[in-house]
Design an enzyme around this catalytic site. Sequence first.
Site, mmCIF file in Angstrom:
data_model
loop_
_atom_site.group_PDB
_atom_site.id
_atom_site.type_symbol
_atom_site.label_atom_id
_atom_site.label_comp_id
_atom_site.label_asym_id
_atom_site.label_seq_id
_atom_site.Cartn_x
_atom_site.Cartn_y
_atom_site.Cartn_z
ATOM 1 N N PHE B 11 42.698 -6.520 -1.089
ATOM 2 C CA PHE B 11 43.565 -7.681 -0.875
ATOM 3 C C PHE B 11 44.593 -7.735 -1.993
ATOM 4 C CE2 PHE B 11 44.306 -12.302 0.091
ATOM 5 C CZ PHE B 11 44.566 -12.133 1.433
ATOM 6 N N VAL B 13 48.756 -6.126 -2.815
ATOM 7 C CA VAL B 13 50.080 -6.355 -2.244
ATOM 8 C C VAL B 13 50.078 -6.137 -0.726
ATOM 9 C CG1 VAL B 13 52.433 -5.452 -2.191
ATOM 10 C CG2 VAL B 13 51.298 -5.812 -4.376
ATOM 11 N N LYS B 128 46.851 6.015 1.537
ATOM 12 C CA LYS B 128 47.286 7.410 1.687
ATOM 13 C C LYS B 128 46.212 8.424 1.287
ATOM 14 C CE LYS B 128 51.137 6.659 -0.758
ATOM 15 N NZ LYS B 128 51.510 5.229 -0.760
ATOM 16 N N GLU B 152 49.650 4.375 10.784
ATOM 17 C CA GLU B 152 51.102 4.178 10.734
ATOM 18 C C GLU B 152 51.590 3.821 9.340
ATOM 19 O OE1 GLU B 152 53.552 4.305 13.577
ATOM 20 O OE2 GLU B 152 54.410 4.749 11.646
ATOM 21 N N VAL B 155 52.766 6.382 6.083
ATOM 22 C CA VAL B 155 54.011 7.143 5.932
ATOM 23 C C VAL B 155 55.178 6.220 6.267
ATOM 24 C CG1 VAL B 155 55.363 9.136 6.699
ATOM 25 C CG2 VAL B 155 52.865 9.297 6.615
ATOM 26 N N GLU B 212 56.434 3.044 -11.027
ATOM 27 C CA GLU B 212 55.273 2.666 -11.823
ATOM 28 C C GLU B 212 55.573 2.904 -13.308
ATOM 29 O OE1 GLU B 212 52.297 1.732 -10.370
ATOM 30 O OE2 GLU B 212 53.010 2.017 -8.327
ATOM 31 N N ASP B 223 53.249 12.000 -4.606
ATOM 32 C CA ASP B 223 53.220 11.003 -3.519
ATOM 33 C C ASP B 223 53.783 11.606 -2.226
ATOM 34 O OD1 ASP B 223 53.223 8.140 -2.408
ATOM 35 O OD2 ASP B 223 55.340 8.692 -2.257
ATOM 36 N N LYS B 227 52.062 12.430 1.653
ATOM 37 C CA LYS B 227 52.623 12.078 2.963
ATOM 38 C C LYS B 227 52.844 13.332 3.813
ATOM 39 C CE LYS B 227 54.566 7.903 1.017
ATOM 40 N NZ LYS B 227 55.644 7.412 0.138
#
Lengths: 347, 347
Positions: B11, B13, B128, B152, B155, B212, B223, B227
């Site tokens: 819980f 963002v 991810k 969904e 990505v 970050e 990252d 993906k």
Amino acid sequence: MKRVRLSIVGFGVVGQGLAELLHTKRELLRRTFSLEVVLVSVSNSRHGFIYRDEGLDIPTLLDLSARRQPLTQHADIQHWPNALEGLQATTADVLAEATWTNLQDAEPGISHIRAALTKGIHVISANKGPAALAATELLTLAQQHGVQLRLEATVMAGTPILSTVQEGMAGVNIHAVRGILNGTTNYILTAMARGRNYAEVLAEAQGLGYAEADPTADVEGYDVVAKTLILAALVFGQSLKPEQVKREGITGITREQIQQAAHEGKRIKLVASLSRAADMPAAPLEARVEPIALAAEDALAQVNGVMNALTFHSDSLSSVTIIGPGAGRLETGQGLLADLIAVSKTL
Amino acid sequence: MKRVRLSIVGFGVVGQGLAELLHTKRELLRRTFSLEVVLVSVSNSRHGFIYRDEGLDIPTLLDLSARRQPLTQHADIQHWPNALEGLQATTADVLAEATWTNLQDAEPGISHIRAALTKGIHVISANKGPAALAATELLTLAQQHGVQLRLEATVMAGTPILSTVQEGMAGVNIHAVRGILNGTTNYILTAMARGRNYAEVLAEAQGLGYAEADPTADVEGYDVVAKTLILAALVFGQSLKPEQVKREGITGITREQIQQAAHEGKRIKLVASLSRAADMPAAPLEARVEPIALAAEDALAQVNGVMNALTFHSDSLSSVTIIGPGAGRLETGQGLLADLIAVSKTL
């Protein structure tokens, strides 16, 4: 394995494109979707409607069509003089409507669609006439008979627009769309931006098959108005009439205007737009089709040649733009195929 | 009205973004999809897992989270020290997995997803880690238990990518994808193209919350590799390992290189690509994440700032490009919401 019995009414460029995809993708459809499509009937305006319960042979039909021969191939094929009589006398799970677009009264497509829906046959359609003039009526009719009406191929061919709004963007509150929805005019404007003049480029587009002998429907914006009406119904749930869309074509655009825009870093495009106040879902739509000088940073400004594009502005996804082919034999057939697969999942 | 019982694990963002959308779109979900979502459980790493059979109050949860208070609100709320124990002890129709992305071993998300699927709970995930490292395993597990796993939001946030491949483009044979899948690096490269230097723009991006404190995962391409692995599994059905993706980040790109590219009319972007021979569906994929100088006509070249984009190259749709937000609280929550609506249609 799911067996779906399909009727293709209108066996011109688009109907043949779908048939060709069904033939070349037979293995992919079996493997990926456990789907076997049996083409039970086909019609064209020249030869009428033919039906064979066990299925028709697609390569034979494509070959006969290419040679402009009657489509009848087998002794056991039944024949009716036109599609409407054939549809009423025979059965199928799904009708693919691919007759010509008539923006006056949507005939004969709308009668084919009504007949199929009323018989409990799902309909997938590439025909812009019924979708532009009567989408809401036809969707209601489909719902009353417990079947689906899917219209992906009517806007930007098989580029996934309508399914994206209804499925991938489910729950998004869209308050505006803006798009380039006609390849002919975009081809002409792109070439004019490179310094050529309207008449010369139009003649070239006609030679390449991008423009009709009578280009009025494209260059005066009527084709884009039709697609704008379809989006009004399917994205916003509002039925608009053609005269409610403010329309201006590209025939008044001069090479000088285009070069002046380019000088300012802009591109003139024929833009369709639908919008309403962001916080008022029931507010009336403003609908426009008109040439606009777009800033270079606009995703639509960079869409050139026969490509089409549509931008959705919404509450939870800011802006999403989809760029893809807007016409073509296989491209439009692909829109019908995706709808056929979606329908088959519910059978 | 269909009543769907949802658990949100994680819980932060994204989980809060989904909860907020469920609250603000409650009427839209009822009206458009006949859907009523009851949030029965929520967890975060700080306060553990809470469950209430009759449903939890979303505004209260959002308020407690904002004030970093324990999420327990009612006397009748049950509590477990962590999500895994809570998931095993309680029931739900759908799990929304939104814990932090761990690209080493995908924990704790992968254990949450396995536990839910094994119990016959549908899973929608924005995480991810499990999607990149184990999508094929998890999809198989879902199939074995007769439930859906939808990804969904992993990505390009809620920009409809995976659903478009699977639904809107059903039947299309995709042989290559190319995309800009990281907003931080695209923001930096866009600013550098305007003449600024790397260190300055990175500091600004960190100040704006786009990057970050430790920017390694973004700027070194990890990252985007994650993906790329997700797309390999979901677009091509192939499981790749991270070391099978040729990876190069943007830290070696100089302002001079970017200006030289601009001088040639090009834009340097961090591009993810997957491709195989067009006519060989089973051929091994080539996977790359690297800075590329794109020609100005490339649809990806014009995607600036934190926007993301992906182009699909295929047999029946030539090229389709989708441009949209690649991150964000509501944008990612929207990806989960669309998946939740899709799952609810099958309940």
